[in-house]
Design a protein around this motif. Structure first.
Motif, mmCIF file in Angstrom:
data_model
loop_
_atom_site.group_PDB
_atom_site.id
_atom_site.type_symbol
_atom_site.label_atom_id
_atom_site.label_comp_id
_atom_site.label_asym_id
_atom_site.label_seq_id
_atom_site.Cartn_x
_atom_site.Cartn_y
_atom_site.Cartn_z
ATOM 1 N N LEU A 40 75.267 99.731 16.190
ATOM 2 C CA LEU A 40 76.099 100.899 16.428
ATOM 3 C C LEU A 40 77.101 101.097 15.295
ATOM 4 C CD1 LEU A 40 76.440 102.925 18.821
ATOM 5 C CD2 LEU A 40 78.264 101.457 19.640
ATOM 6 N N ALA A 41 77.336 102.346 14.931
ATOM 7 C CA ALA A 41 78.349 102.660 13.922
ATOM 8 C C ALA A 41 79.710 102.177 14.402
ATOM 9 C CB ALA A 41 78.374 104.172 13.667
ATOM 10 N N GLY A 125 71.297 120.549 22.822
ATOM 11 C CA GLY A 125 70.463 120.901 21.686
ATOM 12 C C GLY A 125 69.158 120.144 21.811
ATOM 13 N N GLU A 126 68.188 120.544 21.043
ATOM 14 C CA GLU A 126 66.925 119.807 21.036
ATOM 15 C C GLU A 126 66.947 118.850 19.848
ATOM 16 O OE1 GLU A 126 63.419 122.217 22.499
ATOM 17 O OE2 GLU A 126 64.895 123.811 22.115
ATOM 18 N N SER A 127 66.408 119.252 18.711
ATOM 19 C CA SER A 127 66.426 118.362 17.544
ATOM 20 C C SER A 127 67.858 118.075 17.095
ATOM 21 C CB SER A 127 65.611 118.961 16.402
ATOM 22 O OG SER A 127 66.159 120.196 15.987
ATOM 23 N N ALA A 132 72.235 114.109 16.535
ATOM 24 C CA ALA A 132 73.553 113.612 16.950
ATOM 25 C C ALA A 132 73.432 112.181 17.449
ATOM 26 C CB ALA A 132 74.146 114.518 18.032
ATOM 27 N N ALA A 133 72.405 111.896 18.240
ATOM 28 C CA ALA A 133 72.206 110.539 18.754
ATOM 29 C C ALA A 133 71.976 109.560 17.612
ATOM 30 C CB ALA A 133 71.027 110.519 19.722
ATOM 31 N N SER A 134 71.182 109.949 16.634
ATOM 32 C CA SER A 134 70.914 109.033 15.518
ATOM 33 C C SER A 134 72.149 108.809 14.664
ATOM 34 C CB SER A 134 69.744 109.532 14.675
ATOM 35 O OG SER A 134 70.086 110.715 13.998
ATOM 36 N N SER A 135 73.116 109.731 14.688
ATOM 37 C CA SER A 135 74.331 109.558 13.888
ATOM 38 C C SER A 135 75.202 108.405 14.392
ATOM 39 C CB SER A 135 75.141 110.859 13.848
ATOM 40 O OG SER A 135 75.743 111.130 15.097
ATOM 41 N N ASP A 139 68.872 102.883 17.238
ATOM 42 C CA ASP A 139 67.483 103.341 17.302
ATOM 43 C C ASP A 139 67.327 104.149 18.587
ATOM 44 O OD1 ASP A 139 64.780 103.690 17.066
ATOM 45 O OD2 ASP A 139 64.288 101.663 17.727
ATOM 46 N N PHE A 140 67.512 105.462 18.504
ATOM 47 C CA PHE A 140 67.481 106.330 19.679
ATOM 48 C C PHE A 140 66.066 106.789 19.952
ATOM 49 C CE2 PHE A 140 68.620 109.387 22.722
ATOM 50 C CZ PHE A 140 67.969 110.559 22.437
#
Length: 196
Positions: A40-41, A125-127, A132-135, A139-140
């Motif tokens: 996690l960031a 949102g879709e993509s 946002a999750a990957s930011s 590993d989402f």
């Protein structure tokens, strides 16, 4: 067999295999001091998604209180099962903010939200929601997926899969201890990594 059907079957098998793998390795080791679990960031990333009113909203506008950021979708059964509990968490703990991030189509989210009567902010949102999750630096892939942050924007931990009452009890206790300065960020991260 038609190529589209074969592709769909193979894709479903790949997703099922990956999810089985994720369930098998669900328990993460305790985070080391100064880091959070699962890569996690360290701090809350900045991203903007649409809210239920159709306006762009930055996640940073919701900072200032501890955050429980829950990624979900209308088609995800475990996501739908945990939403009433998250509503209760928000109702009973006004000193924190639950944020729902729907990885889904706007029309589906609006229809679901109309019946659910959320008492916490929803972004969607879709993509864009997947980005946002990957930011957050994890590993989402599987939903639901929940990230925890303190009032200063330090990311404390992540939980992949459905939240249960024991997870919420531990989370609330850790956030209270951190907010009242009985523990520091590193200890909060360690406690969440051990019990989520």
């Amino acid at each position: 067999m038609r190529p589209a059907v074969v592709t769909a079957v193979l894709s479903a098998a790949a997703v099922a295999g990956y999810l089985s793998y994720r369930l098998a390795i669900h328990e993460a080791p305790p985070a080391e001091e100064g880091t959070t679990s699962a890569g996690l960031a360290d701090t809350l990333p900045d991203f903007t998604l649409q809210n239920l009113e159709g306006s762009p909203q930055s996640i940073k506008t919701l900072a200032g209180k501890p955050l429980v950021i829950n990624f979900w979708a209308t088609w995800c059964v475990p996501c739908r099962e945990e939403i009433p509990m998250l509503k209760t968490v928000q109702e009973q703990n006004p000193w924190l903010t639950v944020v729902g991030i729907a990885v889904d189509k706007r029309d589906d989210v609006l229809k679901y939200a109309d019946g659910m009567k959320f008492n916490y902010p929803i972004l969607m949102g879709e993509s864009e929601a997947m980005s946002a999750a990957s930011s957050f630096g994890v590993d989402f892939f599987a939903l639901p997926f929940t990230v925890f942050a303190d009032a200063s924007g330090h990311l404390l931990g992540v939980h992949t899969g459905q939240l249960h009452p024991e997870h919420i009890e531990n989370l609330v206790a850790v956030l209270k201890d951190l907010g009242e300065k009985r523990i520091d960020v590193a200890t909060a991260r360690q406690r969440l990594a051990q019990r989520m």
